[in-house]
Every structure is written in C-alpha cells, then in structure tokens.
Write a protein that holds these residues in place. Structure first.
Motif, PDB file in Angstrom:
ATOM      1  N   VAL A  32      -5.378  10.604  13.374  1.00 40.55           N
ATOM      2  CA  VAL A  32      -5.600  10.141  12.272  1.00 40.55           C
ATOM      3  C   VAL A  32      -4.557   9.074  11.878  1.00 40.55           C
ATOM      4  O   VAL A  32      -3.313   9.521  11.985  1.00 40.55           O
ATOM      5  CB  VAL A  32      -6.115  10.903  11.255  1.00 40.55           C
ATOM      6  CG1 VAL A  32      -6.243  10.357   9.834  1.00 40.55           C
ATOM      7  CG2 VAL A  32      -7.143  11.743  11.393  1.00 40.55           C
ATOM      8  N   ASP A  33      -4.756   7.894  11.659  1.00 38.63           N
ATOM      9  CA  ASP A  33      -3.953   6.939  11.451  1.00 38.63           C
ATOM     10  C   ASP A  33      -4.350   6.140  10.190  1.00 38.63           C
ATOM     11  O   ASP A  33      -5.337   5.538   9.995  1.00 38.63           O
ATOM     12  CB  ASP A  33      -3.894   5.758  12.445  1.00 38.63           C
ATOM     13  CG  ASP A  33      -3.160   4.487  12.283  1.00 38.63           C
ATOM     14  OD1 ASP A  33      -2.370   4.770  11.361  1.00 38.63           O
ATOM     15  OD2 ASP A  33      -3.122   3.548  13.049  1.00 38.63           O
ATOM     16  N   ILE A  34      -3.265   6.217   9.119  1.00 40.68           N
ATOM     17  CA  ILE A  34      -3.774   5.473   7.828  1.00 40.68           C
ATOM     18  C   ILE A  34      -2.725   4.651   7.392  1.00 40.68           C
ATOM     19  O   ILE A  34      -1.669   4.564   7.992  1.00 40.68           O
ATOM     20  CB  ILE A  34      -4.082   6.696   6.761  1.00 40.68           C
ATOM     21  CG1 ILE A  34      -2.706   7.329   6.218  1.00 40.68           C
ATOM     22  CG2 ILE A  34      -4.967   7.658   6.798  1.00 40.68           C
ATOM     23  CD1 ILE A  34      -2.746   8.008   5.054  1.00 40.68           C
ATOM     24  N   VAL A  35      -3.348   3.621   6.436  1.00 46.21           N
ATOM     25  CA  VAL A  35      -2.239   2.504   6.237  1.00 46.21           C
ATOM     26  C   VAL A  35      -1.994   3.328   4.504  1.00 46.21           C
ATOM     27  O   VAL A  35      -2.833   3.616   3.738  1.00 46.21           O
ATOM     28  CB  VAL A  35      -2.708   1.295   5.562  1.00 46.21           C
ATOM     29  CG1 VAL A  35      -1.843   0.394   4.966  1.00 46.21           C
ATOM     30  CG2 VAL A  35      -3.167   0.681   7.065  1.00 46.21           C
ATOM     31  N   VAL A  36      -0.691   3.484   4.134  1.00 42.00           N
ATOM     32  CA  VAL A  36      -0.316   4.222   2.747  1.00 42.00           C
ATOM     33  C   VAL A  36      -0.392   3.047   1.695  1.00 42.00           C
ATOM     34  O   VAL A  36       0.210   1.887   1.937  1.00 42.00           O
ATOM     35  CB  VAL A  36       1.179   4.678   2.814  1.00 42.00           C
ATOM     36  CG1 VAL A  36       1.595   5.299   1.488  1.00 42.00           C
ATOM     37  CG2 VAL A  36       1.216   5.803   4.023  1.00 42.00           C
ATOM     38  N   LYS A  37      -1.068   3.296   0.834  1.00 44.25           N
ATOM     39  CA  LYS A  37      -1.242   2.472  -0.325  1.00 44.25           C
ATOM     40  C   LYS A  37      -0.676   2.863  -1.692  1.00 44.25           C
ATOM     41  O   LYS A  37      -1.390   2.177  -2.625  1.00 44.25           O
ATOM     42  CB  LYS A  37      -2.861   2.266  -0.518  1.00 44.25           C
ATOM     43  CG  LYS A  37      -3.365   1.552   0.888  1.00 44.25           C
ATOM     44  CD  LYS A  37      -5.012   1.205   0.486  1.00 44.25           C
ATOM     45  CE  LYS A  37      -5.547   0.846   1.962  1.00 44.25           C
ATOM     46  NZ  LYS A  37      -6.949   0.567   1.772  1.00 44.25           N
TER      47      LYS A  37
END
Length: 240
Positions: A32-37
């Motif tokens: 799982v790869d996310i962009v931190v917002k």
C-alpha cells in the motif's frame, strides 16, 4: 564543503529554486502506497528533508543530540559555537505555530553558552494542496530576536499554564498589522528575557544575578560589552 547559514539560505533560493518546486510526502507499508495529506506532519519532514539535502550537496554538518534545544544543525563540525542552524516550518495559511524553545531551559542555556543567541533560524512557510502537494511559499533566515515579540501581560510571547512559563512562542514577523512588533535587537531581546526571569515564579530566584552573569559570560566569549536596557524603558516601543 563548509557553508554558513546565509550560504545555505542563498543556495536554497538561487540554486535549488525552493520557491518554484513542489513535492509530496509518500508512505509505503507492504503493498500500500499513499500520499500523506495531513499538513501537521510537514514541519518535522522539512527538517529531515534539509538533512538529506545537505548530504546530497556535500555540505558539512553535525546534528544536535539534544532535540529540546536549538540548533538542529552545526554547520561547522570543527567548531560547535558558530554557524548554528535551526529549522522551523509552519502552515503559511495560518500563523506560525512552532515553539522556539522551553523558556526555563533557554534562559539557563544562554548564560552558559551565549553563542546560542546567534543560532540562525531557517523558516519554511508551506502550503499543501488538496491532492497532497507541498509548496514552499516563503523562506526566511532570521535571528531569534527577529521572530519574537512581547505579549500584553508579559515581556515575551509565551505559552503560560497556571501562571508558570513554558515555551517561547514566535510572532508573525512578516505581518504589518500585528499588534506588537518583533524585538529590534539582541539587547532588547535580552531585556525581555531578564524581566521574564523575574516574573516567572520558577526562575525568580535567579533574577537578582541573571543579567549580570549573562553579560559577564557574553563579554568573555565575544569581547563585546552589551548595553541592555531596563524593560520598563523600552516595552512601549514595540507596540504598533
């Protein structure tokens, strides 16, 4: 390669073009790869990013093992009393929310180590877009007194709980509409600290000799005799 804080600042602006680029904070765990917002994580990330930037550019430095006190970086590893750099970052859409230092530790530290007053503060004002892109809207290099001010009932802008002083808080140094102006010199900053040492119940016992000890040690280190005014003589000069 040894660079001063001013050299680092100019290199970020003119070579890195820090005000013209953007980035993202990404987190990987398993597949799982996310962009931190979340905006509140950017401040800590910027310090780590700058460390990586220093390494990539071959700039000499040493990190500070005491995370509670400035500086973050010693830019002259051979002399830990000069070229000191502290990194701060804040959400440009709000007021600066970082702490400068714990007051009780700071007032003691600068007596023993007067060079701590000459730490340069590299400050990133950032924005984060809805899709998580980080943009540096402004970058400053400041002395500590240039980012501090008085408050209504105290000589410094402080975090206070139960009439006990905790953290030194920054001012909005870039605003023309703020109620109080930043301190205009090292001497005025020291005057405010001296008065706060007296008013703060936790440090009042030291107030009789604090300024004398500080000026003596500063003179021994820099061979400069400071003329520190009484707070009562200058406090109104920082009102708008």
């Amino acid at each position: 390669m040894k660079l001063s804080a001013e050299n680092v600042f100019q290199k970020l602006l003119n070579e890195e073009k820090i005000l013209e680029i953007q980035g993202q904070i990404r987190f990987y765990l398993g597949n799982v790869d996310i962009v931190v917002k979340q905006k509140d994580v950017v401040g800590n990330i910027m310090q780590e990013w700058l460390e990586g930037w220093l390494i990539k550019n071959g700039i000499d430095f040493r990190t500070n093992s005491n995370s509670q006190m400035p500086p973050d970086f010693f830019l002259n590893p051979d002399d830990l009393t000069c070229d000191l750099l502290e990194v701060k970052a804040f959400n440009y859409d709000a007021q600066p929310g970082f702490d400068i230092a714990d007051f009780n530790m700071y007032q003691s530290e600068i007596v023993e180590k007067p060079y701590m007053l000459h730490v340069k503060y590299l400050i990133f004002g950032y924005q984060m877009t809805e899709d998580g892109y980080v943009i540096i809207k402004n970058l400053w290099l400041k002395n500590v007194w240039e980012i501090c001010r008085r408050m209504e009932n105290w000589p410094m802008n402080l975090q206070i709980k139960d009439n006990v002083v905790h953290k030194i808080r920054p001012c909005v140094w870039y605003s023309e509409n703020a109620r109080y102006m930043p301190f205009n010199s090292l001497e005025s900053f020291i005057s405010a600290i001296d008065e706060t040492v007296f008013r703060n119940p936790k440090t009042r016992i030291r107030s009789g000799t604090w300024l004398q000890n500080f000026k003596r040690n500063y003179f021994e280190f820099y061979n400069v005799k400071l003329n520190v005014p009484r707070w009562s003589d200058i406090e109104d000069s920082f009102n708008r």
